[in-house]
Design a protein around this motif. Sequence first.
Motif, short mmCIF file in Angstrom:
data_model
loop_
_atom_site.label_atom_id
_atom_site.label_comp_id
_atom_site.label_asym_id
_atom_site.label_seq_id
_atom_site.Cartn_x
_atom_site.Cartn_y
_atom_site.Cartn_z
N ALA A 100 0.83 -1.21 0.00
CA ALA A 100 0.00 0.00 0.00
C ALA A 100 0.87 1.26 0.00
N LYS A 125 2.28 2.67 -3.40
CA LYS A 125 1.42 3.41 -4.33
C LYS A 125 1.58 4.91 -4.10
N SER A 167 -6.28 10.55 -3.60
CA SER A 167 -6.50 9.14 -3.93
C SER A 167 -5.16 8.54 -4.31
N TYR A 168 -5.14 7.21 -4.34
CA TYR A 168 -3.97 6.56 -4.90
C TYR A 168 -3.97 6.82 -6.40
N GLY A 227 -4.22 6.44 -10.11
CA GLY A 227 -4.87 5.43 -10.93
C GLY A 227 -6.15 4.86 -10.35
N GLU A 228 -6.51 5.23 -9.13
CA GLU A 228 -7.75 4.73 -8.53
C GLU A 228 -8.79 5.83 -8.52
N THR A 229 -10.07 5.42 -8.56
CA THR A 229 -11.16 6.39 -8.65
C THR A 229 -11.70 6.80 -7.29
N LEU A 230 -11.53 5.99 -6.24
CA LEU A 230 -12.03 6.32 -4.91
C LEU A 230 -11.24 7.50 -4.35
N LYS A 231 -11.94 8.58 -4.06
CA LYS A 231 -11.30 9.79 -3.54
C LYS A 231 -11.84 10.09 -2.15
#
Length: 122
Positions: free
Chosen positions: A84, A87, A106-107, A109-113
């Motif tokens: 983790a 990232k 967010s990480y 490339g990820e969509t969860l913000k």
Amino acid sequence: MRLFYLFLLLLLTSCYQVERNCLDYKTGTYKSTIVIDDVSYVSTFTRTEELQIETFESKTDSASVRWINDCEVVFKTINPKNMAERKDIHLKILTTTDSTYTFEYSYVGETLKQKGVATKIE
């Protein structure tokens, strides 16, 4: 007459711009608060042009800082201890005041913000 009021409302709201003086927050010492599932998480960090050192729950971590533009930055953990931490994190300043900024992160490339608020201490 309704058309007139609609036009007037549209005209007044289109002139409003969110304040974003991001350059004021590139360096300094801050207290950050993030709420996830009704739990508040607080950390403190110091950011220079090239480094951010953060303390969260008595643990200190360091990340390199790479600004994409005046309001967006990417953090890369210097000594990751697990997957983790490997990232990169993308942070975007959404609004600013004289002593705080609201951000989302967010990480990469990820969509969860997630959103939070940072208050300038020094």
